[in-house]
Design a protein around this motif. Structure first.
Motif, PDB file in Angstrom:
ATOM      1  N   ASP A  27       0.808  -1.220   0.000  1.00 36.41           N
ATOM      2  CA  ASP A  27       0.000   0.000   0.000  1.00 36.41           C
ATOM      3  C   ASP A  27       0.845   1.277   0.000  1.00 36.41           C
ATOM      4  O   ASP A  27       0.319   2.365  -0.227  1.00 36.41           O
ATOM      5  N   ALA A  28       2.138   1.146   0.280  1.00 36.49           N
ATOM      6  CA  ALA A  28       3.017   2.323   0.301  1.00 36.49           C
ATOM      7  C   ALA A  28       3.411   2.689  -1.132  1.00 36.49           C
ATOM      8  O   ALA A  28       3.862   1.829  -1.883  1.00 36.49           O
ATOM      9  N   PRO A  29       3.265   3.945  -1.518  1.00 36.20           N
ATOM     10  CA  PRO A  29       3.512   4.326  -2.911  1.00 36.20           C
ATOM     11  C   PRO A  29       4.966   4.223  -3.351  1.00 36.20           C
ATOM     12  O   PRO A  29       5.249   4.119  -4.556  1.00 36.20           O
ATOM     13  N   ASP A  30       5.907   4.229  -2.392  1.00 37.03           N
ATOM     14  CA  ASP A  30       7.332   4.217  -2.748  1.00 37.03           C
ATOM     15  C   ASP A  30       7.979   2.854  -2.573  1.00 37.03           C
ATOM     16  O   ASP A  30       9.207   2.724  -2.626  1.00 37.03           O
ATOM     17  N   ILE A  31       7.152   1.814  -2.374  1.00 38.23           N
ATOM     18  CA  ILE A  31       7.687   0.478  -2.103  1.00 38.23           C
ATOM     19  C   ILE A  31       7.151  -0.530  -3.112  1.00 38.23           C
ATOM     20  O   ILE A  31       5.971  -0.515  -3.463  1.00 38.23           O
ATOM     21  N   GLU A  32       8.034  -1.397  -3.573  1.00 41.02           N
ATOM     22  CA  GLU A  32       7.665  -2.513  -4.453  1.00 41.02           C
ATOM     23  C   GLU A  32       7.966  -3.812  -3.728  1.00 41.02           C
ATOM     24  O   GLU A  32       9.107  -4.058  -3.318  1.00 41.02           O
ATOM     25  N   VAL A  33       6.960  -4.630  -3.506  1.00 42.17           N
ATOM     26  CA  VAL A  33       7.155  -5.906  -2.815  1.00 42.17           C
ATOM     27  C   VAL A  33       7.877  -6.861  -3.756  1.00 42.17           C
ATOM     28  O   VAL A  33       7.443  -7.109  -4.882  1.00 42.17           O
ATOM     29  N   ASP A  34       9.011  -7.383  -3.284  1.00 45.15           N
ATOM     30  CA  ASP A  34       9.906  -8.159  -4.142  1.00 45.15           C
ATOM     31  C   ASP A  34      10.258  -9.479  -3.468  1.00 45.15           C
ATOM     32  O   ASP A  34      11.323  -9.632  -2.898  1.00 45.15           O
ATOM     33  N   GLY A  35       9.340 -10.412  -3.507  1.00 46.05           N
ATOM     34  CA  GLY A  35       9.607 -11.723  -2.958  1.00 46.05           C
ATOM     35  C   GLY A  35       9.035 -11.908  -1.568  1.00 46.05           C
ATOM     36  O   GLY A  35       9.391 -11.185  -0.642  1.00 46.05           O
ATOM     37  N   ILE A  36       8.108 -12.855  -1.429  1.00 44.39           N
ATOM     38  CA  ILE A  36       7.507 -13.191  -0.135  1.00 44.39           C
ATOM     39  C   ILE A  36       7.696 -14.684   0.069  1.00 44.39           C
ATOM     40  O   ILE A  36       7.385 -15.481  -0.823  1.00 44.39           O
ATOM     41  N   ALA A  37       8.216 -15.075   1.215  1.00 49.03           N
ATOM     42  CA  ALA A  37       8.507 -16.487   1.454  1.00 49.03           C
ATOM     43  C   ALA A  37       8.337 -16.808   2.924  1.00 49.03           C
ATOM     44  O   ALA A  37       8.313 -15.920   3.778  1.00 49.03           O
ATOM     45  N   GLU A  38       8.254 -18.113   3.223  1.00 49.16           N
ATOM     46  CA  GLU A  38       8.094 -18.533   4.613  1.00 49.16           C
ATOM     47  C   GLU A  38       9.393 -19.081   5.193  1.00 49.16           C
ATOM     48  O   GLU A  38       9.447 -19.445   6.362  1.00 49.16           O
ATOM     49  N   SER A  39      10.465 -19.143   4.395  1.00 48.40           N
ATOM     50  CA  SER A  39      11.767 -19.588   4.892  1.00 48.40           C
ATOM     51  C   SER A  39      12.859 -18.945   4.048  1.00 48.40           C
ATOM     52  O   SER A  39      12.605 -18.452   2.937  1.00 48.40           O
ATOM     53  N   VAL A  40      14.075 -18.975   4.568  1.00 49.16           N
ATOM     54  CA  VAL A  40      15.205 -18.413   3.823  1.00 49.16           C
ATOM     55  C   VAL A  40      15.438 -19.207   2.544  1.00 49.16           C
ATOM     56  O   VAL A  40      15.708 -18.633   1.479  1.00 49.16           O
ATOM     57  N   ALA A  41      15.325 -20.523   2.621  1.00 46.72           N
ATOM     58  CA  ALA A  41      15.538 -21.352   1.436  1.00 46.72           C
ATOM     59  C   ALA A  41      14.517 -21.030   0.343  1.00 46.72           C
ATOM     60  O   ALA A  41      14.861 -20.940  -0.843  1.00 46.72           O
ATOM     61  N   GLN A  42      13.264 -20.856   0.743  1.00 45.18           N
ATOM     62  CA  GLN A  42      12.225 -20.520  -0.234  1.00 45.18           C
ATOM     63  C   GLN A  42      12.476 -19.146  -0.841  1.00 45.18           C
ATOM     64  O   GLN A  42      12.314 -18.948  -2.044  1.00 45.18           O
ATOM     65  N   PHE A  43      12.903 -18.214  -0.031  1.00 43.01           N
ATOM     66  CA  PHE A  43      13.214 -16.877  -0.541  1.00 43.01           C
ATOM     67  C   PHE A  43      14.375 -16.926  -1.525  1.00 43.01           C
ATOM     68  O   PHE A  43      14.340 -16.284  -2.579  1.00 43.01           O
ATOM     69  N   ALA A  44      15.406 -17.697  -1.185  1.00 39.85           N
ATOM     70  CA  ALA A  44      16.569 -17.815  -2.070  1.00 39.85           C
ATOM     71  C   ALA A  44      16.175 -18.400  -3.419  1.00 39.85           C
ATOM     72  O   ALA A  44      16.683 -17.991  -4.468  1.00 39.85           O
ATOM     73  N   ALA A  45      15.235 -19.348  -3.410  1.00 33.81           N
ATOM     74  CA  ALA A  45      14.799 -19.975  -4.656  1.00 33.81           C
ATOM     75  C   ALA A  45      13.970 -19.026  -5.515  1.00 33.81           C
ATOM     76  O   ALA A  45      13.968 -19.131  -6.745  1.00 33.81           O
ATOM     77  N   ARG A  46      13.281 -18.070  -4.884  1.00 35.77           N
ATOM     78  CA  ARG A  46      12.365 -17.189  -5.614  1.00 35.77           C
ATOM     79  C   ARG A  46      12.970 -15.839  -5.982  1.00 35.77           C
ATOM     80  O   ARG A  46      12.445 -15.132  -6.830  1.00 35.77           O
ATOM     81  N   ARG A  47      14.043 -15.425  -5.332  1.00 34.69           N
ATOM     82  CA  ARG A  47      14.541 -14.065  -5.513  1.00 34.69           C
ATOM     83  C   ARG A  47      15.039 -13.837  -6.935  1.00 34.69           C
ATOM     84  O   ARG A  47      15.491 -14.756  -7.607  1.00 34.69           O
ATOM     85  N   THR A  48      14.983 -12.590  -7.358  1.00 39.16           N
ATOM     86  CA  THR A  48      15.372 -12.247  -8.722  1.00 39.16           C
ATOM     87  C   THR A  48      16.635 -11.391  -8.774  1.00 39.16           C
ATOM     88  O   THR A  48      17.117 -11.082  -9.848  1.00 39.16           O
ATOM     89  N   GLY A  49      17.159 -11.000  -7.662  1.00 39.52           N
ATOM     90  CA  GLY A  49      18.359 -10.176  -7.656  1.00 39.52           C
ATOM     91  C   GLY A  49      18.771  -9.865  -6.231  1.00 39.52           C
ATOM     92  O   GLY A  49      18.374 -10.545  -5.289  1.00 39.52           O
ATOM     93  N   SER A  50      19.599  -8.846  -6.066  1.00 41.16           N
ATOM     94  CA  SER A  50      20.044  -8.437  -4.739  1.00 41.16           C
ATOM     95  C   SER A  50      19.679  -6.975  -4.526  1.00 41.16           C
ATOM     96  O   SER A  50      19.127  -6.321  -5.414  1.00 41.16           O
ATOM     97  N   GLY A  51      19.997  -6.473  -3.349  1.00 39.37           N
ATOM     98  CA  GLY A  51      19.779  -5.062  -3.075  1.00 39.37           C
ATOM     99  C   GLY A  51      18.447  -4.701  -2.461  1.00 39.37           C
ATOM    100  O   GLY A  51      18.146  -3.522  -2.295  1.00 39.37           O
ATOM    101  N   SER A  52      17.641  -5.695  -2.106  1.00 39.37           N
ATOM    102  CA  SER A  52      16.354  -5.402  -1.458  1.00 39.37           C
ATOM    103  C   SER A  52      16.549  -5.183   0.042  1.00 39.37           C
ATOM    104  O   SER A  52      17.556  -5.595   0.625  1.00 39.37           O
ATOM    105  N   VAL A  53      15.584  -4.529   0.658  1.00 42.15           N
ATOM    106  CA  VAL A  53      15.445  -4.571   2.114  1.00 42.15           C
ATOM    107  C   VAL A  53      14.562  -5.781   2.412  1.00 42.15           C
ATOM    108  O   VAL A  53      13.503  -5.924   1.810  1.00 42.15           O
ATOM    109  N   VAL A  54      15.001  -6.644   3.300  1.00 43.27           N
ATOM    110  CA  VAL A  54      14.245  -7.862   3.591  1.00 43.27           C
ATOM    111  C   VAL A  54      13.751  -7.826   5.033  1.00 43.27           C
ATOM    112  O   VAL A  54      14.547  -7.732   5.969  1.00 43.27           O
TER     113      VAL A  54
END
Length: 220
Positions: A27-54
């Motif tokens: 809902d924040a206009p300046d934020i883009e949600v980039d990957g949602i996961a329930e574990s670190v392994a799942q996040f690593a498998a889904r991520r598309t790059g680096s440089g996000s705030v997690v």
């Protein structure tokens, strides 16, 4: 001049809280949600790059606590821990592992957004209630005694900081589980750190967290 949106990922195993945080971010206009996961392994498998705030919970399936922070930081992301566990050992362990911010799950959506924006801007953010832990730890480090660990104790501690279980440590070092636990008892007595998160924080502060078993081949 339009700015690039802040890319934010979420690693949280509780489905309702995960959905609520994702909704606040979306809902924040300046934020883009980039990957949602329930574990670190799942996040690593889904991520598309680096440089996000997690936004990262600590008590996750698989890799967890300070080891989870280290792994996500190692992927090239900046970590904001948001956890129901906000005791001194958890806060200091996460900060020592590389987290740029720490909030308890009592924080509201506005504070989460404020922390995300501060971290995205290159700053750190720890809620005022928890900041005293960091300040007190800094004073203690400057005034505390020097602790000497043996080579084998340092090996055990490094593997513990990497998230290994007692059985895994025993296999990596070719010793028994009983011997591993004996080393851990000695380490606890020397450092005064009783719980695994506290031991992990100590290992990270001493620069042991990135050692590997191959570095110790042939040592006694």
């Amino acid at each position: 001049m339009n700015r690039e949106p802040i890319r934010v990922g979420v690693i949280e195993d509780h489905p309702l809280y995960r959905a609520a945080v994702a909704r606040v971010l979306a809902d924040a206009p300046d934020i883009e949600v980039d990957g949602i996961a329930e574990s670190v392994a799942q996040f690593a498998a889904r991520r598309t790059g680096s440089g996000s705030v997690v936004v990262l919970d600590l008590k996750l399936p698989g890799v967890r606590d300070a080891a989870a922070v280290m792994e996500v930081v190692g992927m090239g992301h900046r970590v904001l821990v948001v956890s129901a566990h906000a005791g001194q050992s958890e806060v200091l362990g996460a900060i020592a592992a590389g987290a740029r911010g720490y909030l308890s799950k009592d924080s509201d959506g506005d504070e989460i957004l404020r922390a995300v924006r501060e971290i995205a801007a290159g700053n750190s953010y720890v809620s005022p209630i928890l900041a005293s832990y960091v300040l007190n730890a800094s004073r203690d480090r400057n005034n505390g005694p020097v602790i000497e660990l043996s080579v084998r104790e340092r090996q055990v501690l490094a593997l513990l900081a990497a998230g290994e279980r007692d059985q895994d440590i025993a296999e990596a070092m070719a010793i028994s589980v009983r011997t591993v636990r004996s080393y851990l008892d000695r380490i606890r007595d020397k450092t005064g750190c009783r719980r695994r998160p506290e031991l992990t924080r100590y290992a990270i502060e001493e620069g042991l967290a990135h050692s590997t078993p191959t570095d110790w081949a042939g040592r006694s």
